[in-house]
Motif scaffolding. Structure first.
Motif, PDB file in Angstrom:
ATOM      1  N   ASN A   1       0.822  -1.208   0.000  1.00 10.64           N
ATOM      2  CA  ASN A   1       0.000   0.000   0.000  1.00 10.64           C
ATOM      3  C   ASN A   1       0.858   1.260   0.000  1.00 10.64           C
ATOM      4  O   ASN A   1       0.544   2.257  -0.666  1.00 10.64           O
ATOM      5  CB  ASN A   1      -0.950  -0.001   1.201  1.00 10.64           C
ATOM      6  N   LEU A   2       1.948   1.218   0.770  1.00 13.46           N
ATOM      7  CA  LEU A   2       2.854   2.357   0.831  1.00 13.46           C
ATOM      8  C   LEU A   2       3.473   2.617  -0.543  1.00 13.46           C
ATOM      9  O   LEU A   2       3.560   3.779  -0.994  1.00 13.46           O
ATOM     10  CB  LEU A   2       3.960   2.098   1.859  1.00 13.46           C
ATOM     11  N   LEU A   3       3.887   1.573  -1.226  1.00 12.23           N
ATOM     12  CA  LEU A   3       4.475   1.746  -2.551  1.00 12.23           C
ATOM     13  C   LEU A   3       3.465   2.354  -3.517  1.00 12.23           C
ATOM     14  O   LEU A   3       3.822   3.197  -4.362  1.00 12.23           O
ATOM     15  CB  LEU A   3       4.979   0.398  -3.084  1.00 12.23           C
ATOM     16  N   ALA A   4       2.201   1.965  -3.402  1.00 14.49           N
ATOM     17  CA  ALA A   4       1.168   2.540  -4.266  1.00 14.49           C
ATOM     18  C   ALA A   4       1.015   4.038  -4.011  1.00 14.49           C
ATOM     19  O   ALA A   4       0.792   4.830  -4.949  1.00 14.49           O
ATOM     20  CB  ALA A   4      -0.151   1.816  -4.048  1.00 14.49           C
ATOM     21  N   ARG A   5       1.150   4.453  -2.733  1.00 13.91           N
ATOM     22  CA  ARG A   5       0.971   5.873  -2.388  1.00 13.91           C
ATOM     23  C   ARG A   5       2.105   6.758  -2.896  1.00 13.91           C
ATOM     24  O   ARG A   5       1.886   7.913  -3.245  1.00 13.91           O
ATOM     25  CB  ARG A   5       0.853   6.031  -0.869  1.00 13.91           C
ATOM     26  N   ILE A   6       3.317   6.212  -2.918  1.00 15.02           N
ATOM     27  CA  ILE A   6       4.467   7.056  -3.282  1.00 15.02           C
ATOM     28  C   ILE A   6       4.839   6.934  -4.756  1.00 15.02           C
ATOM     29  O   ILE A   6       5.776   7.604  -5.219  1.00 15.02           O
ATOM     30  CB  ILE A   6       5.697   6.739  -2.413  1.00 15.02           C
ATOM     31  N   ASP A   7       4.137   6.093  -5.503  1.00 18.15           N
ATOM     32  CA  ASP A   7       4.464   5.921  -6.916  1.00 18.15           C
ATOM     33  C   ASP A   7       4.384   7.263  -7.649  1.00 18.15           C
ATOM     34  O   ASP A   7       3.446   8.052  -7.453  1.00 18.15           O
ATOM     35  CB  ASP A   7       3.491   4.921  -7.550  1.00 18.15           C
ATOM     36  N   ARG A   8       5.415   7.521  -8.473  1.00 18.40           N
ATOM     37  CA  ARG A   8       5.518   8.732  -9.292  1.00 18.40           C
ATOM     38  C   ARG A   8       5.857   9.984  -8.497  1.00 18.40           C
ATOM     39  O   ARG A   8       5.885  11.085  -9.050  1.00 18.40           O
ATOM     40  CB  ARG A   8       4.231   9.009 -10.103  1.00 18.40           C
ATOM     41  N   LYS A   9       6.150   9.836  -7.209  1.00 17.75           N
ATOM     42  CA  LYS A   9       6.575  10.998  -6.420  1.00 17.75           C
ATOM     43  C   LYS A   9       8.089  11.183  -6.567  1.00 17.75           C
ATOM     44  O   LYS A   9       8.775  10.396  -7.204  1.00 17.75           O
ATOM     45  CB  LYS A   9       6.202  10.816  -4.947  1.00 17.75           C
ATOM     46  N   GLY A  10       8.600  12.248  -5.944  1.00 15.68           N
ATOM     47  CA  GLY A  10      10.038  12.496  -5.958  1.00 15.68           C
ATOM     48  C   GLY A  10      10.792  11.410  -5.197  1.00 15.68           C
ATOM     49  O   GLY A  10      10.262  10.816  -4.248  1.00 15.68           O
ATOM     50  N   TYR A  11      12.043  11.187  -5.572  1.00 14.25           N
ATOM     51  CA  TYR A  11      12.814  10.062  -5.020  1.00 14.25           C
ATOM     52  C   TYR A  11      12.906  10.080  -3.486  1.00 14.25           C
ATOM     53  O   TYR A  11      12.899   9.010  -2.855  1.00 14.25           O
ATOM     54  CB  TYR A  11      14.222  10.035  -5.629  1.00 14.25           C
ATOM     55  N   PRO A  12      13.000  11.233  -2.818  1.00 16.03           N
ATOM     56  CA  PRO A  12      13.093  11.230  -1.349  1.00 16.03           C
ATOM     57  C   PRO A  12      11.932  10.517  -0.658  1.00 16.03           C
ATOM     58  O   PRO A  12      12.089  10.069   0.493  1.00 16.03           O
ATOM     59  CB  PRO A  12      13.130  12.718  -0.991  1.00 16.03           C
ATOM     60  N   ALA A  13      10.802  10.367  -1.327  1.00 17.66           N
ATOM     61  CA  ALA A  13       9.658   9.688  -0.701  1.00 17.66           C
ATOM     62  C   ALA A  13       9.953   8.213  -0.419  1.00 17.66           C
ATOM     63  O   ALA A  13       9.275   7.582   0.399  1.00 17.66           O
ATOM     64  CB  ALA A  13       8.414   9.818  -1.582  1.00 17.66           C
ATOM     65  N   TYR A  14      10.970   7.671  -1.076  1.00 17.37           N
ATOM     66  CA  TYR A  14      11.364   6.284  -0.802  1.00 17.37           C
ATOM     67  C   TYR A  14      11.804   6.110   0.658  1.00 17.37           C
ATOM     68  O   TYR A  14      11.788   4.991   1.193  1.00 17.37           O
ATOM     69  CB  TYR A  14      12.508   5.861  -1.712  1.00 17.37           C
ATOM     70  N   LYS A  15      12.224   7.197   1.315  1.00 20.11           N
ATOM     71  CA  LYS A  15      12.669   7.115   2.715  1.00 20.11           C
ATOM     72  C   LYS A  15      11.563   6.560   3.614  1.00 20.11           C
ATOM     73  O   LYS A  15      11.837   5.959   4.656  1.00 20.11           O
ATOM     74  CB  LYS A  15      13.092   8.500   3.217  1.00 20.11           C
ATOM     75  N   ASP A  16      10.308   6.739   3.208  1.00 25.27           N
ATOM     76  CA  ASP A  16       9.184   6.262   4.021  1.00 25.27           C
ATOM     77  C   ASP A  16       9.122   4.737   4.101  1.00 25.27           C
ATOM     78  O   ASP A  16       8.430   4.190   4.957  1.00 25.27           O
ATOM     79  CB  ASP A  16       7.854   6.780   3.447  1.00 25.27           C
ATOM     80  N   THR A  17       9.842   4.060   3.207  1.00 26.15           N
ATOM     81  CA  THR A  17       9.779   2.591   3.211  1.00 26.15           C
ATOM     82  C   THR A  17      10.669   1.974   4.279  1.00 26.15           C
ATOM     83  O   THR A  17      10.569   0.772   4.539  1.00 26.15           O
ATOM     84  CB  THR A  17      10.197   2.022   1.838  1.00 26.15           C
ATOM     85  N   LYS A  18      11.511   2.773   4.882  1.00 25.45           N
ATOM     86  CA  LYS A  18      12.440   2.211   5.864  1.00 25.45           C
ATOM     87  C   LYS A  18      11.664   1.574   7.013  1.00 25.45           C
ATOM     88  O   LYS A  18      10.731   2.162   7.564  1.00 25.45           O
ATOM     89  CB  LYS A  18      13.367   3.300   6.392  1.00 25.45           C
ATOM     90  N   GLY A  19      12.055   0.337   7.366  1.00 28.32           N
ATOM     91  CA  GLY A  19      11.369  -0.378   8.441  1.00 28.32           C
ATOM     92  C   GLY A  19      11.320  -1.863   8.150  1.00 28.32           C
ATOM     93  O   GLY A  19      11.869  -2.346   7.159  1.00 28.32           O
ATOM     94  N   ALA A  20      10.659  -2.626   9.030  1.00 24.48           N
ATOM     95  CA  ALA A  20      10.563  -4.080   8.916  1.00 24.48           C
ATOM     96  C   ALA A  20       9.143  -4.482   8.540  1.00 24.48           C
ATOM     97  O   ALA A  20       8.170  -3.919   9.061  1.00 24.48           O
ATOM     98  CB  ALA A  20      10.974  -4.739  10.227  1.00 24.48           C
ATOM     99  N   TYR A  21       9.036  -5.490   7.659  1.00 24.35           N
ATOM    100  CA  TYR A  21       7.740  -5.931   7.143  1.00 24.35           C
ATOM    101  C   TYR A  21       7.652  -7.453   7.225  1.00 24.35           C
ATOM    102  O   TYR A  21       8.555  -8.163   6.763  1.00 24.35           O
ATOM    103  CB  TYR A  21       7.553  -5.470   5.694  1.00 24.35           C
ATOM    104  N   GLN A  22       6.573  -7.922   7.796  1.00 15.10           N
ATOM    105  CA  GLN A  22       6.373  -9.365   7.952  1.00 15.10           C
ATOM    106  C   GLN A  22       5.768  -9.952   6.677  1.00 15.10           C
ATOM    107  O   GLN A  22       4.649  -9.639   6.297  1.00 15.10           O
ATOM    108  CB  GLN A  22       5.449  -9.652   9.139  1.00 15.10           C
TER     109      GLN A  22
END
Length: 567
Positions: A9-30
């Motif tokens: 869901n996070l990847l869908a929200r940041i698609d086509r945004k500026g590259y710094p938005a990738y920082k929001d993906t930092k973290g652990a995912y089960q």
């Protein structure tokens, strides 16, 4: 902890945004049977790729404890899994498209040696696995291509992970063979001192390499065969009986014509301090694991090292009991290398005449007649080599092609003849009688002073962020200071040089207090790595880098070549 669905869901929200938005993906995912952790996100698509780690619980990975019962088996298993993941990743790397490093999926590139690495770590208590890799987060220009990253994280990576980190999907016989080879190699290593040996080379080993730029074995290379006089047989736990050449402790001279394999044998012995993978040709070339290759090293830095056993009474009156220079000569550098090897606990020195300083190694009879000993500040190595073994228990294996002076002091002499060894000790000793040595060797002066206590450099106390960069196997750069490691010839991987840089940084911040000796500092670093793995060196690091464990001998070598060492 977030879920894989949250990440999608996070990847869908940041698609086509500026590259710094990738920082929001930092973290652990089960994910269903593993945890994906995004540890560090690159600043732009052309920067070093993002750091990602995969964590699998031991109950899910389900590797039998018999595969990692001993430390060498665990390291061999980690190595095998890293190699397998690298092959899997290579097949899908860059299938996701974009600018710069977009779509890259990579892990450590392992060579012929089996090394402990941060790339793959297995907890020996519970069997939990951690695999670290790099992923180029896709973008077009500086615009996020989240759908491409989704392919990587939800399609390509799961394929690689399931094909690598779950025992049920692997060839159990191949993994058992990896564990068995590691145990056999350790058995030989443990047996060496009990048998009075410093090295073993199995019959059938292929020592020549494919080329000067390839560490792989030469096709149709001459198979090694021990001379009868030096043949020993071992009964290994898994392979059973194996026969090869055992090199006894003491002084061994390797001679022969040019291109007959003298240096090839010595190079195999240099790297025999490491275990090698199946198919390398040197799987059963095992050398005493503290062995150090010694050579001349013009221009290196020397800091307060006692080289007085070999060099004294300099015309300028310079003190050689605490010798320092920023530009060592061939003889002073080789003398320092011997003393520093003693400090590092080496019990075997490996020397090639071709890379040695002639005036450090020997002075012939004519030169001694013309230039009297009293006028020469250098005591050649030949005059100390027997005392090194007799008084300090330090053996030497020396390759010589032009000077026969060492025939007098060698305990055994091996001739390489078309890559095959022959024991010519008796004949060489008889021939040497016609050339008696001139004069007597000076008495040993005992151990050099090894009590050096480094202090932290002032700039490290300010808590500044320091830039560290490995320069391949040639060295490591810390801020603007380069530690030249080109001639530390037993370093075999650039990740080892990177680890040495982290050793220096950690020591500067925590260990160099002017009270601990350099030996104690290295002991502390060794203990830290043993208890917390190489990751323990990377305090405050956003994403653990790819590191490979160096021996303590190379840690000493790095500090001794560090021009910023405050002594």
């Amino acid at each position: 902890m977030q879920t894989a669905t949250d990440l999608r869901n996070l990847l869908a929200r940041i698609d086509r945004k500026g590259y710094p938005a990738y920082k929001d993906t930092k973290g652990a995912y089960q994910f269903p049977d593993y945890v994906l952790s995004i540890d560090h996100v690159q600043g732009d698509p052309f920067a070093a790729p993002s750091k990602v780690s995969i964590h699998v619980r031991g109950s899910a990975a389900a590797f039998p404890p018999s595969l990692y019962r001993t430390p060498v088996q665990r390291i061999a298993l980690q190595d095998a899994l890293t190699r397998r993941f690298a092959r899997q990743a290579e097949a899908v790397s860059f299938r996701a498209k974009g600018s710069g490093h977009s779509g890259q999926i990579s892990v450590s590139r392992c060579g012929q040696e089996v090394l402990e690495r941060t790339a793959c770590c297995l907890d020996p208590t519970h069997g939990d696995l951690c695999l670290r890799l790099e992923v180029g987060f896709p973008a077009q220009g500086r615009t996020i291509q989240a759908r491409e990253l989704e392919k990587i994280l939800f399609d390509f990576l799961p394929q690689c992970i399931h094909a690598t980190l779950f025992y049920r999907n692997l060839d159990s016989k191949q993994l058992q063979a990896v564990a068995d080879l590691a145990e056999d190699q350790q058995y030989i290593r443990d047996a060496l001192p009990q048998m009075g040996l410093c090295a073993f080379v199995a019959n059938g080993s292929i020592l020549p390499r494919a080329s000067g730029v390839s560490a792989r074995s030469m096709k149709n290379g001459v198979a090694f065969q021990s001379p009868p006089e030096l043949a020993v047989t071992l009964d290994l736990p898994h392979r059973g009986q194996i026969t090869g050449m055992g090199i006894p402790t003491g002084i061994t001279l390797i001679v022969g014509g040019g291109y007959h394999g003298k240096s090839t044998l010595l190079e195999a012995l240099e790297l025999g301090v490491y275990n090698h993978i199946t198919g390398d040709g040197r799987e059963y070339v095992i050398t005493e694991d503290t062995a150090m290759k010694i050579r001349a090293e013009d221009g290196r830095s020397i800091r307060r090292t006692d080289i007085s056993q070999w060099i004294s009474n300099l015309p300028n009156g310079k003190d050689t009991t605490a010798f320092s220079t920023e530009d060592a000569s061939g003889s002073t550098s080789q003398a320092a290398n011997v003393v520093e090897s003693m400090e590092a606990g080496a019990s075997l020195l490996l020397i090639d005449e071709d890379t040695s300083a002639t005036n450090f190694m020997v002075r012939d009879a004519l030169m001694q007649r013309v230039i009297h000993r009293d006028m020469e500040p250098i005591t050649p190595f030949i005059d100390r080599i027997q005392a090194l073994y007799r008084d300090q228990g330090i053996s030497t294996i020396l390759v010589a092609g032009s000077s026969g002076a060492y025939f007098h002091v060698a305990d055994r002499i091996i001739q390489m003849d078309r890559y095959l060894p022959r024991d010519i000790t008796v004949r060489a000793k008889q021939e040497a009688l016609a050339f008696p040595p001139d004069g007597t060797a000076p008495k040993s002066t005992g151990l050099p002073n090894l009590d050096r206590r480094p202090k932290a450099s002032p700039e490290f106390r300010r808590g500044d962020r320091w830039k560290l960069k490995a320069l391949g196997r040639d060295g490591v750069s810390i801020q603007r200071e380069t530690i030249d490691l080109r001639y530390v010839e037993q370093l075999t991987d650039s990740e080892q040089t990177a680890a040495l840089g982290y050793c220096v940084l950690y020591a500067q911040r925590h260990l160099l207090d002017g009270k601990k000796t350099l030996r104690q500092v290295v002991d502390e670093l060794d203990r830290l790595i043993q208890q917390r793995t190489l990751a323990g060196l990377c305090e405050g690091q956003s994403g653990i880098p790819f590191l490979a464990r160096p021996r303590r001998q190379e840690i000493f070598a790095c500090f001794n070549r560090y021009r910023g060492l405050n002594l």
